[in-house]
Scaffold this active site. Structure first.
Site, PDB file in Angstrom:
ATOM      1  N   HIS A 229       0.858  -1.194   0.000  1.00  0.00           N
ATOM      2  CA  HIS A 229       0.000   0.000   0.000  1.00  0.00           C
ATOM      3  C   HIS A 229       0.892   1.241   0.000  1.00  0.00           C
ATOM      4  O   HIS A 229       1.977   1.226   0.589  1.00  0.00           O
ATOM      5  CB  HIS A 229      -0.916  -0.012   1.233  1.00  0.00           C
ATOM      6  CG  HIS A 229      -1.916   1.099   1.197  1.00  0.00           C
ATOM      7  ND1 HIS A 229      -1.616   2.371   1.627  1.00  0.00           N
ATOM      8  CD2 HIS A 229      -3.196   1.137   0.748  1.00  0.00           C
ATOM      9  CE1 HIS A 229      -2.683   3.140   1.437  1.00  0.00           C
ATOM     10  NE2 HIS A 229      -3.646   2.419   0.912  1.00  0.00           N
TER      11      HIS A 229
ATOM     12  N   GLU B 153       0.905   3.837   1.678  1.00  0.00           N
ATOM     13  CA  GLU B 153       1.341   4.286   3.010  1.00  0.00           C
ATOM     14  C   GLU B 153       2.503   3.424   3.512  1.00  0.00           C
ATOM     15  O   GLU B 153       3.390   3.911   4.214  1.00  0.00           O
ATOM     16  CB  GLU B 153       0.141   4.272   3.973  1.00  0.00           C
ATOM     17  CG  GLU B 153      -0.772   5.465   3.695  1.00  0.00           C
ATOM     18  CD  GLU B 153      -2.257   5.206   3.888  1.00  0.00           C
ATOM     19  OE1 GLU B 153      -2.619   4.258   4.597  1.00  0.00           O
ATOM     20  OE2 GLU B 153      -3.056   5.966   3.305  1.00  0.00           O
TER      21      GLU B 153
ATOM     22  N   GLY C 299      -6.983   9.651   0.158  1.00  0.00           N
ATOM     23  CA  GLY C 299      -7.339  10.435   1.337  1.00  0.00           C
ATOM     24  C   GLY C 299      -7.380  11.934   1.082  1.00  0.00           C
ATOM     25  O   GLY C 299      -7.443  12.728   2.008  1.00  0.00           O
TER      26      GLY C 299
END
Ligand code: PGA
Length: 249
Positions: free
Chosen positions: A93, A95, A171
């Site tokens: 991912h 992140e 996000g």
């Protein structure tokens, strides 16, 4: 192919909060023509799996350490995840790549071990805003894909899911337009076709990055978008159930 609607809960929901939410998710309408997956934090995989057993909703993990077992303080192994009820594991991912500095090679070890343990890896790829503005989207995505899938056989590829998540859309509320996403998805499928031939046509390629009830229908209308990986909007019943219930054109 059956689309996959996956929720990535990230670092949200304690076990008791996850239990309440999983019980709510049991009310989600059942669709024969799509798969639904939720990926809670490690500490809630066991209880969410027990609650969702028999509903047809899959449970997955957000990460794994690529070793059978050993002295790796703080890490979680593939057999721990599988026994807790995980059938999918998100690998690489953005992140993980950006905050925890995971490399393509390290991510490829995760993809491999997840397959060895008979779970499905969801390999995440996607360019940053800077790379996008420099016109590097395709080269970045190709490198992440080719390295991430290093040493994966044609047969194993049948269990792999790819998630294209432009980093600038995660996000941020800014999603790629369906046409932008479709162009990258078609490219991803072409790259897969070079190595895996016809299997490429049946690999699910998910889009992720600010997916919400307002944009799900138009995203899912695109030919090569075979599902979505949803962060923020997967944390509430109302938005997630609306996304799961997208209109098929
Ligand atoms: P978002 O996250 O839907 O909150 O943008 C997507 C993801 O990180 O997988």
């Amino acid at each position: 192919m059956k689309p996959l609607i996956a929720g990535n809960w990230k670092m949200y929901k304690t076990p008791s909060e996850a239990e309440i939410f999983a019980s709510e998710l049991k009310k989600i309408s059942k669709f024969e023509d799509r798969d639904v997956l939720v990926c809670p934090p490690f500490t809630a995989i066991g209880c969410v799996s027990r609650i969702l057993a028999g509903t047809g909703i899959y449970v997955g993990a957000q990460n794994v350490y690529p070793a059978k077992e050993g002295a790796f303080t703080g890490e979680v192994s593939p057999s721990m995840l599988r026994e807790a009820g995980a059938q999918f594991v998100i690998c690489g991912h953005s992140e993980r790549r950006h905050i925890f500095k995971e490399s393509d090679d390290f991510i490829s070890e995760k993809v491999k071990i997840v397959l060895e343990y008979k779970m499905s890896p969801i390999l995440c790829i996607g360019e940053t805003l800077d790379q996008n503005e420099k016109g590097e989207t395709f080269s970045v995505v190709e490198k992440q894909l080719v390295t991430g899938l290093k040493n994966i056989s044609v047969d194993d590829m049948k269990s792999v899911v790819i998630a294209y998540e432009p980093v600038w859309a995660i996000g941020t509320g800014k999603n790629a337009t369906p046409q932008q996403a479709q162009a990258v998805h078609a490219f991803v499928r072409e790259v897969l076709r070079k190595t895996y031939g016809d299997v490429a046509s049946s690999v699910r390629i998910l889009y992720g990055g600010s997916v919400k009830p307002e944009n799900i229908d138009e995203l899912m209308a695109e030919k090569d978008i075979n599902g979505v990986l949803v962060g923020g909007a997967s944390l509430k019943f109302e938005s997630f159930s609306r996304i799961v219930g997208f209109n098929k054109k």
